[in-house]
Structures are given as structure tokens and as C-alpha cells.
Scaffold this motif. Sequence first.
Motif, PDB file in Angstrom:
ATOM      1  N   LEU A 122       0.836  -1.195   0.000  1.00  0.00           N
ATOM      2  CA  LEU A 122       0.000   0.000   0.000  1.00  0.00           C
ATOM      3  C   LEU A 122       0.875   1.251   0.000  1.00  0.00           C
ATOM      4  N   GLU A 123       0.425   2.264  -0.707  1.00  0.00           N
ATOM      5  CA  GLU A 123       1.143   3.535  -0.744  1.00  0.00           C
ATOM      6  C   GLU A 123       1.095   4.201   0.628  1.00  0.00           C
ATOM      7  N   ASN A 124       2.140   4.965   0.940  1.00  0.00           N
ATOM      8  CA  ASN A 124       2.169   5.691   2.207  1.00  0.00           C
ATOM      9  C   ASN A 124       1.228   6.888   2.186  1.00  0.00           C
ATOM     10  N   ASP A 125       0.848   7.331   1.007  1.00  0.00           N
ATOM     11  CA  ASP A 125      -0.106   8.421   0.849  1.00  0.00           C
ATOM     12  C   ASP A 125      -1.524   7.858   0.999  1.00  0.00           C
ATOM     13  N   PRO A 126      -2.325   8.368   1.949  1.00  0.00           N
ATOM     14  CA  PRO A 126      -3.637   7.751   2.204  1.00  0.00           C
ATOM     15  C   PRO A 126      -4.605   7.830   1.031  1.00  0.00           C
ATOM     16  N   GLU A 127      -4.569   8.924   0.244  1.00  0.00           N
ATOM     17  CA  GLU A 127      -5.453   9.000  -0.923  1.00  0.00           C
ATOM     18  C   GLU A 127      -5.131   7.897  -1.921  1.00  0.00           C
ATOM     19  N   ALA A 128      -3.841   7.697  -2.168  1.00  0.00           N
ATOM     20  CA  ALA A 128      -3.427   6.644  -3.092  1.00  0.00           C
ATOM     21  C   ALA A 128      -3.772   5.264  -2.523  1.00  0.00           C
ATOM     22  N   ALA A 129      -3.619   5.105  -1.204  1.00  0.00           N
ATOM     23  CA  ALA A 129      -3.937   3.827  -0.572  1.00  0.00           C
ATOM     24  C   ALA A 129      -5.428   3.505  -0.694  1.00  0.00           C
ATOM     25  N   MET A 130      -6.283   4.514  -0.557  1.00  0.00           N
ATOM     26  CA  MET A 130      -7.721   4.278  -0.704  1.00  0.00           C
ATOM     27  C   MET A 130      -8.052   3.812  -2.121  1.00  0.00           C
ATOM     28  N   ALA A 131      -7.413   4.402  -3.109  1.00  0.00           N
ATOM     29  CA  ALA A 131      -7.630   3.958  -4.492  1.00  0.00           C
ATOM     30  C   ALA A 131      -7.204   2.506  -4.663  1.00  0.00           C
ATOM     31  N   GLN A 132      -6.112   2.115  -4.007  1.00  0.00           N
ATOM     32  CA  GLN A 132      -5.659   0.732  -4.078  1.00  0.00           C
ATOM     33  C   GLN A 132      -6.650  -0.219  -3.412  1.00  0.00           C
ATOM     34  N   LEU A 133      -7.230   0.199  -2.287  1.00  0.00           N
ATOM     35  CA  LEU A 133      -8.208  -0.637  -1.600  1.00  0.00           C
ATOM     36  C   LEU A 133      -9.437  -0.874  -2.478  1.00  0.00           C
ATOM     37  N   LEU A 134      -9.883   0.167  -3.161  1.00  0.00           N
ATOM     38  CA  LEU A 134     -11.073   0.048  -4.003  1.00  0.00           C
ATOM     39  C   LEU A 134     -10.878  -0.970  -5.129  1.00  0.00           C
ATOM     40  N   ALA A 135      -9.639  -1.060  -5.612  1.00  0.00           N
ATOM     41  CA  ALA A 135      -9.357  -1.988  -6.711  1.00  0.00           C
ATOM     42  C   ALA A 135      -8.643  -3.246  -6.229  1.00  0.00           C
ATOM     43  N   GLY A 136      -8.558  -3.433  -4.909  1.00  0.00           N
ATOM     44  CA  GLY A 136      -7.739  -4.496  -4.350  1.00  0.00           C
ATOM     45  C   GLY A 136      -8.395  -5.858  -4.319  1.00  0.00           C
ATOM     46  N   SER A 137      -7.630  -6.820  -3.838  1.00  0.00           N
ATOM     47  CA  SER A 137      -8.120  -8.187  -3.680  1.00  0.00           C
ATOM     48  C   SER A 137      -7.787  -8.672  -2.270  1.00  0.00           C
ATOM     49  N   GLU A 138      -8.438  -9.746  -1.840  1.00  0.00           N
ATOM     50  CA  GLU A 138      -8.248 -10.257  -0.483  1.00  0.00           C
ATOM     51  C   GLU A 138      -7.269 -11.428  -0.468  1.00  0.00           C
ATOM     52  N   ILE A 139      -6.398 -11.434   0.546  1.00  0.00           N
ATOM     53  CA  ILE A 139      -5.479 -12.560   0.727  1.00  0.00           C
ATOM     54  C   ILE A 139      -5.407 -12.905   2.217  1.00  0.00           C
ATOM     55  N   PRO A 140      -5.074 -14.162   2.563  1.00  0.00           N
ATOM     56  CA  PRO A 140      -4.849 -14.510   3.966  1.00  0.00           C
ATOM     57  C   PRO A 140      -3.454 -14.036   4.392  1.00  0.00           C
ATOM     58  N   VAL A 141      -3.347 -13.546   5.618  1.00  0.00           N
ATOM     59  CA  VAL A 141      -2.083 -13.009   6.118  1.00  0.00           C
ATOM     60  C   VAL A 141      -1.833 -13.528   7.526  1.00  0.00           C
ATOM     61  N   ALA A 142      -0.575 -13.834   7.823  1.00  0.00           N
ATOM     62  CA  ALA A 142      -0.190 -14.307   9.148  1.00  0.00           C
ATOM     63  C   ALA A 142      -0.009 -13.136  10.102  1.00  0.00           C
ATOM     64  N   ALA A 143      -0.023 -13.438  11.391  1.00  0.00           N
ATOM     65  CA  ALA A 143       0.251 -12.445  12.426  1.00  0.00           C
ATOM     66  C   ALA A 143       0.950 -13.140  13.584  1.00  0.00           C
ATOM     67  N   GLY A 144       1.550 -12.347  14.456  1.00  0.00           N
ATOM     68  CA  GLY A 144       2.090 -12.878  15.689  1.00  0.00           C
ATOM     69  C   GLY A 144       1.084 -12.663  16.805  1.00  0.00           C
ATOM     70  N   GLU A 145       1.273 -13.385  17.905  1.00  0.00           N
ATOM     71  CA  GLU A 145       0.379 -13.239  19.050  1.00  0.00           C
ATOM     72  C   GLU A 145       1.200 -13.315  20.331  1.00  0.00           C
ATOM     73  N   VAL A 146       0.861 -12.475  21.301  1.00  0.00           N
ATOM     74  CA  VAL A 146       1.455 -12.566  22.631  1.00  0.00           C
ATOM     75  C   VAL A 146       0.325 -12.509  23.652  1.00  0.00           C
ATOM     76  N   ASN A 147       0.211 -13.545  24.459  1.00  0.00           N
ATOM     77  CA  ASN A 147      -0.828 -13.637  25.490  1.00  0.00           C
ATOM     78  C   ASN A 147      -2.210 -13.268  24.955  1.00  0.00           C
ATOM     79  N   GLY A 148      -2.519 -13.774  23.765  1.00  0.00           N
ATOM     80  CA  GLY A 148      -3.846 -13.581  23.193  1.00  0.00           C
ATOM     81  C   GLY A 148      -4.041 -12.305  22.416  1.00  0.00           C
ATOM     82  N   LYS A 149      -3.025 -11.464  22.326  1.00  0.00           N
ATOM     83  CA  LYS A 149      -3.127 -10.201  21.589  1.00  0.00           C
ATOM     84  C   LYS A 149      -2.228 -10.252  20.357  1.00  0.00           C
ATOM     85  N   LEU A 150      -2.766  -9.820  19.206  1.00  0.00           N
ATOM     86  CA  LEU A 150      -2.021  -9.883  17.959  1.00  0.00           C
ATOM     87  C   LEU A 150      -0.937  -8.803  17.875  1.00  0.00           C
TER      88      LEU A 150
END
Length: 301
Positions: A101-129
Motif C-alpha cells: 500500500l502507498e504511504n499516501d492515504p489518498e493513493a492507498a484508498m484507491a488501491q483498496l477500491l481496486a484491491g483483492s483479499e489474501i490470507p495473512v499471518a500475524a504474531g500473538e502474545v498472550n492472546g493479543k495480535l
Amino acid sequence: MREPICVLANAGSGRKSGARIAQLTEPLRAAGLKHEVRLIRKGALIPAAAQEARADGFATVIAAGGDGTICSVATELAGSGIALGILPLGTFNFFARSLGLENDPEAAMAQLLAGSEIPVAAGEVNGKLFLNNASLGLYPALLEQREAAYAKWGRSRWAAYWSGLRVLATYNRPSRMTLTVDGVVQVRHSPMVFIAQNAYQLEEYGMQEGVDLIRAGKLAVYIAPELRRWQLLGFALRIAVRMARPYRDFTLIGAAAVEIETRARRRTIARDGERETMAAPFAFRRLPDVLTVIVPVAGTS
């Protein structure tokens, strides 16, 4: 983008006024997408707002804010199948940038509108991501000092760097830690343990060995050596100029799960730039594909 859409915007700091958020979300209205904007005035209220959005049946939640805001929203959406969109409004925006995603929020919003969904991993500590990193020891103290510097001089990279130097200059002594890394117990004396799950942030600092571990599906566990104050300042400088190397300047371990115990039964844990007091033991693990995240389609900007 799946409808209905809820935009959760952290309006507690920076340039996140109501008028600014309305301007950034105008493309949703222009596209005819069913959406609702919920402005959150205090950071502490973000988890409850995300829980409410999940309960209200939104198919997509867009988190507008910095890494801490994104992390708080992601924690409440984990495992739900709700799509997470990110509108980067923070200082570093490491997680958003790692997704392309672009660091510029206007550009990022345009990317979201045309974007696609993917699964992503995360870390967790004591139940918090955590999406980028989590740590205990010196780093949470650095974050506390950084927030004080932001309050005095405003949010900037220079304020962040200056606050780090102040913390290192007042460092006292390392902590005794018992680590259980994928079932193997070891005792360390260290000022800090830093656990990364996002390769992008490590790439920014030239830490390729940690990047390789994360891409292999592991957490990258960095254990700082037992150092005197003047040595720690040199250690921090080597990291800042991208000259720090594992096995010479610190211990690096790849792990699926890490448990840490210290003499203190409660410690401050940092997660993606936010601090929280947690009870020992401190259990860190990697959660594959726990989030559904909207990313740019190749060629969009």
C-alpha cells in the motif's frame, strides 16, 4: 470490496480530523458502496469499536490510523473472515507498506477500491495480535519516551530517534530471562528481546537473516547481549546504520513459539508501537493465515 463497509478512524492524534477522514472516504461514496464511518476519539476505545463492528455484521472493516490502530482492529477481527482494509495515517506504517500500500492515504484508498483479499499471518502474545513486532525490556521504555517526545515536538522520525537516545543514556542493567524456544529452555541476561513477524521492517534495517526466517514461516527472535551502557549506545548505532549482524552483535533464533519468564510477574509488552502491561509468562507464537487483508492488485497505485 465486500459490503457493507465500516471505516474505523483513530481521530485521537495527528491529522485525523473528522473533515480529513470524510475527504479520504469520499471515494467510497462516489463508488456507491454501502459504508459507515465511525470516528474514535481515544485510542483505548479502538478494541471495543472493532468488536462492535464485527458484531454489527460488516463484511469489510477499514482501519484508518497508524500501526497501533491497525493492530488493535486486527486483534478483534482475527479468525472472523471479515476483510481488513488499511488506510495508513501513522508515522512509519510498516504493515501497510509491507502489503504494497502507498504511504499516501489518498493513493492507498484507491488501491483498496481496486484491491483483492489474501490470507495473512500475524504474531500473538498472550492472546493479543502483533503485525510487525512485539518486545519486552528496553524497547517498551523507548516507546514511552517517544510518546513524550511526540507530545512535546510533534510526531516525526527525528523525535523518535532522539527519544531512543535518551532511553539508552539512562539504561541501568539487563534482566534475567528464562526463554522456552520451541520447547528448549535457556537462560539469558539481556536488556531486550525483540520478536519480529513482518519481513518488511527488517528489510528496512538490512536484517536479511531475520527476513529469511520469517519467509520460512518462523518468528525472528532477537536477543540483545548483556551490555554496559556505553556498549548499548554503540549497539543501537550499528542497528541505525544497518551494520548490526546476528551472531556478532545479538542472538537470532527462528521459532514458531517462544515463552519468556522474568523475575517480575507483570511486565510492559510493546506491540506494534503500543504498550500494555501483561502477566507472566509471556507467550509468543505465529498464527498463519489468521487475517483476511485487502492488498493492491499488481499495477494499481
